[in-house]
Each structure stands twice: as structure tokens, then as C-alpha cells.
Design a protein around this motif. Structure first.
Motif, PDB file in Angstrom:
ATOM      1  N   VAL A   1      -1.366  10.121   3.463  1.00  0.00           N
ATOM      2  CA  VAL A   1      -0.813   9.227   4.128  1.00  0.00           C
ATOM      3  C   VAL A   1       0.135   9.836   5.173  1.00  0.00           C
ATOM      4  CG1 VAL A   1       0.789   6.940   4.309  1.00  0.00           C
ATOM      5  CG2 VAL A   1      -0.917   7.174   2.316  1.00  0.00           C
TER       6      VAL A   1
ATOM      7  N   ARG B   1      -5.459  10.925  -4.398  1.00  0.00           N
ATOM      8  CA  ARG B   1      -4.720   9.959  -3.157  1.00  0.00           C
ATOM      9  C   ARG B   1      -5.112  10.480  -1.614  1.00  0.00           C
ATOM     10  NH1 ARG B   1       1.606   9.729  -3.397  1.00  0.00           N
ATOM     11  NH2 ARG B   1       1.160  11.807  -2.904  1.00  0.00           N
TER      12      ARG B   1
ATOM     13  N   LYS C   1       0.753  -1.202   0.195  1.00  0.00           N
ATOM     14  CA  LYS C   1      -0.090   0.046   0.008  1.00  0.00           C
ATOM     15  C   LYS C   1       0.777   1.335   0.001  1.00  0.00           C
ATOM     16  CE  LYS C   1      -4.017  -2.233   2.102  1.00  0.00           C
ATOM     17  NZ  LYS C   1      -3.474  -3.654   2.181  1.00  0.00           N
TER      18      LYS C   1
ATOM     19  N   ASP D   1       3.655  11.708   3.903  1.00  0.00           N
ATOM     20  CA  ASP D   1       3.590  12.684   2.880  1.00  0.00           C
ATOM     21  C   ASP D   1       4.135  14.111   3.577  1.00  0.00           C
ATOM     22  OD1 ASP D   1       2.432  11.133   1.091  1.00  0.00           O
ATOM     23  OD2 ASP D   1       0.382  11.602   1.644  1.00  0.00           O
TER      24      ASP D   1
ATOM     25  N   THR E   1      -3.648   6.866   7.644  1.00  0.00           N
ATOM     26  CA  THR E   1      -4.115   7.721   6.521  1.00  0.00           C
ATOM     27  C   THR E   1      -5.456   8.378   6.982  1.00  0.00           C
ATOM     28  OG1 THR E   1      -5.819   5.967   5.794  1.00  0.00           O
ATOM     29  CG2 THR E   1      -3.458   5.768   5.213  1.00  0.00           C
TER      30      THR E   1
ATOM     31  N   HIS F   1       0.826   3.946  -3.057  1.00  0.00           N
ATOM     32  CA  HIS F   1       0.703   5.289  -2.792  1.00  0.00           C
ATOM     33  C   HIS F   1       1.661   6.185  -3.422  1.00  0.00           C
ATOM     34  CE1 HIS F   1      -0.702   8.916  -0.593  1.00  0.00           C
ATOM     35  NE2 HIS F   1       0.859   8.872  -0.259  1.00  0.00           N
TER      36      HIS F   1
ATOM     37  N   GLU G   1      -6.799   2.006  -2.164  1.00  0.00           N
ATOM     38  CA  GLU G   1      -5.708   1.078  -2.591  1.00  0.00           C
ATOM     39  C   GLU G   1      -5.829   0.360  -3.760  1.00  0.00           C
ATOM     40  OE1 GLU G   1      -6.602  -1.425   1.086  1.00  0.00           O
ATOM     41  OE2 GLU G   1      -6.666  -3.160  -0.320  1.00  0.00           O
TER      42      GLU G   1
END
Length: 395
Positions: A123, A120, A106, A136, A226, A110, A364
Motif C-alpha cells: 500500500v 500483503r 482496508k 508502507d 496499492t 492492512h 482485502e
């Protein structure tokens, strides 16, 4: 590669014997033969409604698990129109080559989608060893001291550096719901939806004290933290306790040089599936017309019970049949553009949440897609889909 009887002959049917034996075989057998052990384990250990010995033998000869007797309409369609379990477990699993691991991971997936930030969820970080390691970040330093653009411009969401994971999560829950999920795995397993209200915490809708939540978080390792994605009103109207996702399969057609959608379904949670919408846990699987985005009937299958079909949600009474996914054409176009961009990964099962008309977030992606998606329509009815599987050695 399509028949099952020889594979299953000679197994002790007791799960306590089958599961360890299959695990040993999975590690000892060379690729792709180790996948037969996984198929045998699932067939012999997972519950299923009763199937007569004669019907079971017929199914095995055509490459299907016993559950197909209740899930697939073999009276209307021939077995050759369905992607068999043998083909899915063994052939389709390896279709993406070495990229299968990137799709099923995952975090790597991403990162592969970094050019499509509008689709998106954030995360925030990876829980490991009690720390939350940032993923992120809103900006990274350049050699001249300025910000490096084009990462993920969400300054309010960024984690500046590795911090105490439990403290960060509890602090963040004062403002937002969060999702914690293992960096690998599917079927909604090991997914935690965390929420807080008036000092009370819940995990997948179940109340937890702060001490219980801290203990649970402290045990998580290699879990992504997330953003919680808010679904569009049409999906919440049907069933609001869960985030109700779509599963859309894309295939990249090398002959035409473009991706296409061979199958799409919508999932809705139920009282039986709890805060999740997973079909394997009692959620509904609903067929989606790929041209119009219109929903069909929902199927619930939680063995050993037989499948049930619903035109209305079994708990809320809201009508499912005839509803439309808002902005389906735009959603499909954007998803196909992403699949075209990832043309070197030709076979992807996308899990997405529709957030508004024509807008969606990708929760996902999956290297393989459950054959249960065929409960609404056989995959191999269309020549284009059949050619795709043949071209990649699945059939």
C-alpha cells in the motif's frame, strides 16, 4: 429476527421513496435494528427477476429476499440449511463486535496483517487533499539514528513523505500498474485499475487521456494506492482482462481452538464485468471444493436476468469445471494460520489472489460475506458452521 413480512409491509415500492426513507431509518433506529432498514432498502430497490407473490411471501416468512428463489436450490435443500438474508444482514453483521470496522477499513486491515508481509500487497499511500500520504515505508528512524526494522522492507516502493498524489501516480504508472480503491466499501465499487503503455492511459481497461486521468485522480479522497497483484497462470488462462480472486470464509471455532473454512469460491471476470471480477457486476462465481481446491461450474447473475450456469467461460471458452487451484492445501493452511492469529475476529471473508502454486496475496478482508456465496452450497449443512452461528447469536 428471521421473518421479513412485517418489515416490508407499508413501504412505497418506488426507489425514490424507499432509499431516502431507509437511510433515515438507518440513522434513527438503535443497533441492531437499523440493519432491517438496510435490508428493506436493498430488497425494494435492487433489481430482481420476477417472483410470484405466493413465492415471495414464502421467502419472506423464512427470512430470504426474493432473489433467493432463483439463486438457491430449495428443492434439494430445506430453507433451514441456508443462512437467511435476515440472519446475515442483522445478526452476522455484528458478529465481530467492534472489530467489524477494522476489518471493513482496508487500511486498518492492512495494518492488522503487518506480521504477514508475504501475503500483503504494497500500500503505497493514501490520497487525501491532493496529496499521497505514505503508508508502507521501508524504514523509520530510531532514536539512535539507525533504521527501525520490521516495517515493510520495500525501499523501491516507499513514498518518502506526502507528495503531490497525481504526479506520483502518473510517474509510477510508467513502470507499474496501480490500483486505487476507497478505504471502505465492497463489491468492487469505486475500484480503479490504472495502467499506462506508450503514453496511453487506461482506467479499468477504458482509454483515458492524461488530462482526463489527472482530473479523475484529483477528485479522489481517502483512496488507497496499492500494488497491482499479478495472478497465477491458471486464472489468467480462464480470463486475463481481470484479476480473478478467491473469496474464502474463515470461522474461529472456540470449542476446538482453531479456525476452519466453511466456504470458498473463485470469481472470474467476464465481458459484462469488465476489468473487475465482481459477481454483482456480472462476473462468474465458481464453487471450490474445500478439500481438493477443484473448481465447479460458474454462475453468472446480473438481474433482472435469470442466473446462468457455465462449465466453460462464456467469453473465452476455457474450461472451468475440473481445474484446480494450484497449491490449495498450502494456501488454506497459511490462511488458517492468519485466521488463528486473528482469533479475536472470528468471522472473516477473505478476498485473495493466487499468485503462484501455494502462494497468494490478500486483497482485502470483509466483516460479513455475501449470502450469494451459498449459490453453490448451503452454509448451514455442516454442524460445525451451524454451531458457530448459534454460539454467536446469529441463529
Amino acid at each position: 429476527m428471521t421473518e421479513l413480512p412485517g418489515l416490508l409491509r407499508g413501504f412505497d415500492p418506488r426507489p425514490s421513496v424507499v432509499a431516502p426513507a431507509a437511510t433515515v431509518a438507518e440513522y434513527l433506529l438503535p443497533s441492531p435494528h437499523e440493519r432491517w432498514a438496510v435490508l428493506a432498502r436493498d430488497e425494494l430497490t435492487e433489481p430482481s427477476p420476477p417472483v410470484s407473490p405466493a413465492k415471495r411471501r414464502w421467502l419472506y416468512r423464512h427470512g430470504f429476499r426474493a432473489r433467493a428463489a432463483h439463486l438457491y436450490d430449495f428443492e434439494t435443500y430445506g430453507p433451514e440449511e441456508y443462512l437467511s438474508d435476515a440472519a446475515r444482514y442483522v445478526g452476522a453483521y455484528y458478529l465481530n463486535g467492534p472489530w467489524r470496522d477494522a476489518i471493513d477499513n482496508k487500511l486498518l486491515c492492512h495494518l492488522l496483517l503487518s506480521g504477514f508481509d508475504e501475503h500483503r500487497p504494497s500500500v503505497y499511500g493514501l490520497l487525501k487533499g491532493g496529496r499521497l500520504h505514505p503508508i508502507d515505508n521501508s524504514a523509520l528512524p530510531r532514536s539512535d539514528g539507525g533504521p527501525l526494522a520490521g516495517v515493510v522492507a520495500r525501499p523501491e516502493n516507499s513514498v518518502p513523505s506526502a507528495v503531490d498524489g497525481t504526479d506520483w501516480v502518473l510517474d509510477r504508472l510508467e513502470r507499474d500498474r496501480l490500483v486505487c480503491k476507497r478505504f471502505k466499501g465492497g463489491s468492487g465499487k469505486q475500484v480503479l485499475i490504472l495502467a499506462s503503455k506508450d503514453g496511453e492511459y487506461t482506467v479499468n481497461g477504458d482509454p483515458r487521456s492524461e488530462g482526463e486521468l489527472r482530473e479523475r485522480l484529483g477528485k479522489l479522497d481517502d483512496y488507497l494506492v496499492t500494488e497491482y497483484v499479478t495472478q497465477a497462470p491458471y486464472a489468467a488462462d480462464v480470463y486475463s482482462p481481470s484479476v480473478n480472486t478467491m473469496r474464502v470464509v474463515t470461522m474461529y471455532d472456540e470449542e476446538s481452538g482453531e479456525a476452519f473454512v466453511p466456504a470458498a469460491t473463485h470469481r472470474f471476470g467476464t465481458a459484462r464485468s469488465g476489468a473487475l471480477d465482481n459477481f454483482s457486476q456480472g462476473g462468474l462465481s465458481v464453487g471450490v471444493d474445500r478439500e481438493t481446491g477443484r473448481l465447479g461450474a460458474g454462475i453468472q447473475y446480473l438481474p433482472p436476468d435469470l442466473p446462468e450456469e457455465f462449465e466453460r467461460h462464456p467469453d473465452t471458452g476455457e474450461r472451468i469445471v475440473g481445474r484446480e487451484v494450484p497449491g490449495w492445501e498450502a494456501i488454506k493452511a497459511d490462511l488458517l494460520a492468519i485466521a488463528d492469529h486473528l482469533s479475536y475476529i472470528p468471522y472473516i471473508g477473505w478476498d485473495l489472489v493466487v499468485t503462484d502454486a501455494g502462494e497468494f496475496s490478500i486483497i482485502e478482508a470483509n466483516n460479513n460475506t455475501s449470502a450469494l456465496i451459498q449459490v453453490h452450497e448451503p452454509l448451514l449443512r455442516e454442524d460445525r458452521t451451524r454451531r458457530f452461528y448459534k454460539r454467536h447469536g446469529v441463529l
